[in-house]
Design a protein around this motif. Structure first.
Motif, short mmCIF file in Angstrom:
data_model
loop_
_atom_site.label_atom_id
_atom_site.label_comp_id
_atom_site.label_asym_id
_atom_site.label_seq_id
_atom_site.Cartn_x
_atom_site.Cartn_y
_atom_site.Cartn_z
N GLU A 1 -62.88 -50.17 -23.88
CA GLU A 1 -63.79 -49.76 -24.95
C GLU A 1 -64.87 -48.82 -24.44
N ALA A 2 -65.31 -49.03 -23.20
CA ALA A 2 -66.34 -48.16 -22.64
C ALA A 2 -65.84 -46.72 -22.57
N TYR A 3 -64.59 -46.55 -22.18
CA TYR A 3 -64.03 -45.20 -22.15
C TYR A 3 -63.86 -44.63 -23.56
N LEU A 4 -63.30 -45.44 -24.46
CA LEU A 4 -63.05 -44.94 -25.81
C LEU A 4 -64.34 -44.60 -26.54
N HIS A 5 -65.43 -45.29 -26.20
CA HIS A 5 -66.71 -45.00 -26.84
C HIS A 5 -67.31 -43.70 -26.35
N LEU A 6 -66.73 -43.11 -25.30
CA LEU A 6 -67.20 -41.80 -24.85
C LEU A 6 -66.75 -40.68 -25.79
N ILE A 7 -65.82 -40.98 -26.68
CA ILE A 7 -65.33 -39.96 -27.61
C ILE A 7 -66.32 -39.86 -28.78
N PRO A 8 -66.97 -38.72 -28.97
CA PRO A 8 -67.90 -38.59 -30.09
C PRO A 8 -67.18 -38.81 -31.42
N LEU A 9 -67.90 -39.35 -32.38
CA LEU A 9 -67.29 -39.68 -33.67
C LEU A 9 -66.68 -38.43 -34.33
N ALA A 10 -67.39 -37.31 -34.28
CA ALA A 10 -66.88 -36.10 -34.92
C ALA A 10 -65.58 -35.65 -34.26
N ARG A 11 -65.52 -35.78 -32.93
CA ARG A 11 -64.30 -35.40 -32.21
C ARG A 11 -63.15 -36.33 -32.57
N GLU A 12 -63.44 -37.61 -32.69
CA GLU A 12 -62.40 -38.58 -33.04
C GLU A 12 -61.88 -38.34 -34.46
N LEU A 13 -62.77 -38.03 -35.39
CA LEU A 13 -62.35 -37.78 -36.77
C LEU A 13 -61.49 -36.51 -36.84
N ALA A 14 -61.89 -35.49 -36.09
CA ALA A 14 -61.10 -34.25 -36.07
C ALA A 14 -59.72 -34.48 -35.48
N ALA A 15 -59.65 -35.29 -34.41
CA ALA A 15 -58.36 -35.59 -33.79
C ALA A 15 -57.47 -36.39 -34.73
N THR A 16 -58.07 -37.31 -35.47
CA THR A 16 -57.30 -38.09 -36.44
C THR A 16 -56.74 -37.20 -37.53
N ALA A 17 -57.56 -36.27 -38.01
CA ALA A 17 -57.09 -35.33 -39.03
C ALA A 17 -55.96 -34.47 -38.49
N TYR A 18 -56.12 -33.97 -37.26
CA TYR A 18 -55.09 -33.12 -36.63
C TYR A 18 -53.79 -33.90 -36.46
N THR A 19 -53.89 -35.13 -36.01
CA THR A 19 -52.71 -35.95 -35.75
C THR A 19 -51.97 -36.28 -37.04
N ARG A 20 -52.71 -36.71 -38.05
CA ARG A 20 -52.05 -37.10 -39.31
C ARG A 20 -51.53 -35.89 -40.07
N GLU A 21 -52.16 -34.76 -39.89
CA GLU A 21 -51.63 -33.53 -40.46
C GLU A 21 -50.26 -33.22 -39.84
N ALA A 22 -50.13 -33.51 -38.53
CA ALA A 22 -48.85 -33.29 -37.84
C ALA A 22 -47.75 -34.16 -38.43
N HIS A 23 -48.09 -35.36 -38.89
CA HIS A 23 -47.08 -36.23 -39.49
C HIS A 23 -46.50 -35.60 -40.76
N TRP A 24 -47.36 -35.03 -41.58
CA TRP A 24 -46.88 -34.36 -42.79
C TRP A 24 -46.12 -33.09 -42.44
N LEU A 25 -46.56 -32.40 -41.39
CA LEU A 25 -45.86 -31.18 -40.98
C LEU A 25 -44.45 -31.48 -40.48
N LEU A 26 -44.26 -32.66 -39.89
CA LEU A 26 -42.92 -33.06 -39.47
C LEU A 26 -41.99 -33.12 -40.68
N LEU A 27 -42.45 -33.78 -41.74
CA LEU A 27 -41.65 -33.85 -42.97
C LEU A 27 -41.43 -32.45 -43.55
N CYS A 28 -42.48 -31.66 -43.60
CA CYS A 28 -42.34 -30.30 -44.16
C CYS A 28 -41.38 -29.46 -43.32
N SER A 29 -41.41 -29.62 -42.00
CA SER A 29 -40.51 -28.85 -41.13
C SER A 29 -39.06 -29.17 -41.43
N LYS A 30 -38.78 -30.44 -41.67
CA LYS A 30 -37.39 -30.83 -41.98
C LYS A 30 -36.98 -30.30 -43.35
#
Length: 431
Positions: A10-39
């Motif tokens: 948790e000490a390591y994970l808490h080093l990730i700023p909230l804004a960075r984590e939210l952006a990464a989550t958006a990027y990752t979940r966008e990739a899930h939809w892009l997988l479906l769209c690619s197919k």
């Protein structure tokens, strides 16, 4: 002192700023939809090519019935290259534009398009003769055609996973020996301790990875004394954390030492073999659906239909393939920890991927979409290793400090993580 694995993770994970984590989550979940769209895009292109009937447009000399193998090669090449060409606009948006919009790449469109064209041409040139063999087997072996088809798929997968990356690398990148210094010395010692003989400074190369992405990465190609360690120049430009680099290179050596590309090729051969049986059962109905009921599986003109079937099949089997890849990555992590003995370096390296990989996915999300263990799981595994080897790790740290002349500080590991977190744009998905 005993290490609390959960608290350390948790000490390591808490080093990730909230804004960075939210952006990464958006990027990752966008990739899930892009997988479906690619197919869906792949399926639409396959249907379009089936309706256009490119095979009928070829010169009669290239589709001669008297020379079916040459005809199959010509038709397969034209269809494959056309398929990749039609996919290019989609990937220009889903890959090139998306990476630039998130700040992960500054590559000009022309350079990206040139590399895409080269890779498409090479893939078509390699795939066409394999498909010609597949169609020869389908014509001659009757019900057993899928056995020969699976064998050809195995050859194609070995070429794609083992040979093609090595063959394409000199075309897509420029290489130079790694400059002398702390990083090269650390990598040389690591490679030597990993039992990969004959890898000196001339086999540790730097390539122009920053041309494509600001993320730094490493890989290992070749076997035994022919092994070569490849480091992105972004590592040197960003003043990369040597402990994290050691962890990354050790992870990549794990792939090489445990023959993971070959293992994946064998597994994917099984997946493709099942896919060929699915194609056998569904080809006629798919051809009728597209108004091409006259086509058979043995006719190369029906390749677009086969590509469409596999677009659906690979979407359905994505969780299975991702699970196999996660197991391979976890095994490389374990090997890397034992070789480099850098659990905190590994944690810092994983943290550097937090820009483009959500660190705390749900179990279902990880199962369906992740081809690496989640960041949280990887850091936890590193902390578990550290807890199990606390005494030996402390001894190694003292020896390292003696050699470097630095005094050990209790906060050194997390301080290093904070520095890495702030200064690095990340490590490529290869870690």
């Amino acid at each position: 002192m005993a290490i609390d694995v959960r608290s350390a993770t948790e000490a390591y994970l808490h080093l990730i700023p909230l804004a960075r984590e939210l952006a990464a989550t958006a990027y990752t979940r966008e990739a899930h939809w892009l997988l479906l769209c690619s197919k869906l895009v792949a399926l639409a292109i396959a249907a379009l090519l089936a309706r256009i009937d490119l095979a009928a447009m070829l010169a009669a000399s290239l589709r001669s019935r008297a020379k079916p193998n040459r005809s199959a090669f010509a038709i397969s090449f034209v269809i494959l290259f056309s398929y990749f060409a039609l996919e290019m606009p989609w990937f220009a948006v889903a890959d090139w534009h998306r990476e630039r919009s998130y700040g992960f790449s500054h590559q000009p469109l022309a350079a990206w398009a040139a590399e895409y064209a080269i890779q498409s041409l090479v893939t078509a040139l390699v795939g066409a003769p394999l498909l010609a063999g597949f169609y020869a087997a389908a014509r001659r072996t009757g019900p057993r055609w899928w056995v020969w088809g699976t064998g050809l798929a195995a050859l194609g997968l070995v070429l794609a996973l083992v040979v093609q990356p090595v063959a394409l690398a000199p075309i897509l990148h420029r290489y130079a020996p790694a400059p002398a210094g702390e990083m090269r010395t650390a990598v040389e010692r690591l490679v030597a301790s990993g039992g990969v003989g004959g890898v000196g400074g001339d086999r540790i190369l730097v390539y122009d990875g920053s041309r494509q992405s600001s993320r730094y990465t490493a890989s290992v190609t070749g076997i035994g004394s022919s092994a070569t360690v490849l480091l992105s120049d972004a590592m040197f430009a960003q003043g990369a954390d040597v402990g994290a680099v050691r962890a990354v290179v050790a992870h990549e050596l794990g792939h090489q030492r445990h023959a993971h590309p070959l293992q994946l090729a064998i597994f994917l051969t099984f997946v493709v073999g099942v896919g060929l049986l699915v194609a056998q059962r569904s080809f006629k109905s798919s051809a009728r659906l597209l108004g091409r009921s006259e086509l058979s599986l043995a006719d190369p003109a029906g390749l677009p239909i086969l590509l469409g079937i596999f677009a659906v099949y690979t979407l359905v089997t994505t969780p299975l393939v991702n699970t196999a890849e996660r197991l391979v990555e976890a095994d490389a992590d374990r090997y890397g920890l034992e070789l480099a003995r850098e659990p905190d370096g590994m944690a810092r390296a994983v943290l550097a991927t937090a820009d483009y990989r959500a660190s705390r996915p749900t179990r279902l999300e990880e199962f369906l979409f992740y081809d690496h263990p989640s960041n949280a799981r990887r850091i936890e595994a590193a902390m578990e290793w550290k807890a199990d080897h606390a005494a030996s790790a402390a001894s190694a740290l003292r020896c390292a400090d003696c050699r470097s002349g630095n005094a050990a500080r209790p906060s050194a590991d997390l301080a290093g993580a904070e520095k890495c977190n702030a200064a690095s744009d990340g490590i490529h998905e290869g870690i």
